[in-house]
Enzyme design. Structure first.
Site: not given
Ligand SMILES: Nc1ncnc2c1ncn2[C@@H]1O[C@H](COP(=O)(O)OP(=O)(O)O)[C@@H](O)[C@H]1O
Ligand SMILES: [Mg+2]
Length: 191
Positions: A25, A27, A29-30, A32, A99
């Site tokens: 997703g 940067s 987006s959640g 981590s 990715s």
């Protein structure tokens, strides 16, 4: 030489099969936040798992790589190989990388002999940019990050992901609960 320990014996040892939980997703987006929450929740349930994230990959194994298209692909290729090894070892490996390219994710899936689960961490660009937890969108809009995903470089969303989490519109706790529920069913504990 072939391992004297097979997948069945590893499964008995850990109490579950090895797997790759591949989060993709934009940067912010959640990925981590979900990966770390999932790792903690799974471990408390008795799973053996580990998160691969920017901090433990970009600083070491991939410290020679930049952010151009070729290096981004090589970054994901290596992560796919490492994730496949973790899964082969019998662990649940959670990866948390943008990715952005379909072909790179397809290669990671193809290299993984154990279960590969592509999770679309789906928040749209507007939501991610409004959050901007690291100030990266601001920098990208100012022209300081020329190939930033979503602005100067495309994000190719998954076509047939195993699971979609709507992180742009719901609370983190709800997203985490949905993801945990998915993984518990997809990679069941045997004991
Ligand atoms: N439903 C949600 N799922 C995940 N993160 C969320 C959600 N709602 C809000 N957030 C917030 O969005 C930010 C996402 O940041 P981060 O996890 O670093 O994203 P990424 O790793 O994809 O770049 C965090 O501040 C997190 O608390
Ligand atoms: Mg992250």
């Amino acid at each position: 030489m072939a391992h004297a320990v097979d997948a069945h014996e590893r499964r008995l040892h850990y109490g579950h099969a090895g797997a790759v939980i591949w989060l993709t997703g934009l940067s912010g987006s959640g990925k981590s936040s979900l990966a770390m929450g999932l790792e903690q929740a799974l471990m408390r349930l008795g799973y053996s798992c580990y998160v691969l994230d920017g901090d433990n990959i970009r600083s070491g194994l991939n410290s020679d790589l930049g952010f151009g298209d070729a290096d981004r692909s090589e970054n994901i290729r290596r992560i796919g190989e490492v994730a496949a090894l973790f899964a082969d070892a019998g662990l649940v490996c959670i990866t948390a990388f943008i990715s952005p390219f379909l072909a790179d994710r397809a290669l990671a899936r193809a290299r993984c002999k154990q279960g590969f689960h592509e999770i679309h961490v789906a928040a749209d660009l507007a939501a991610c940019e409004a959050r901007d937890p690291k100030g990266l969108y601001k920098k990208a809009r100012a022209g300081q990050l020329p190939s930033f995903t979503g602005i100067g470089s495309p994000y190719e969303p998954p076509v047939h992901p195993e699971c979609v989490i709507s992180t742009g519109t719901e609370a983190l706790s709800d997203s985490l609960a949905t993801l945990l529920d998915y993984v518990r069913h997809a990679v069941p504990l045997a004991r």
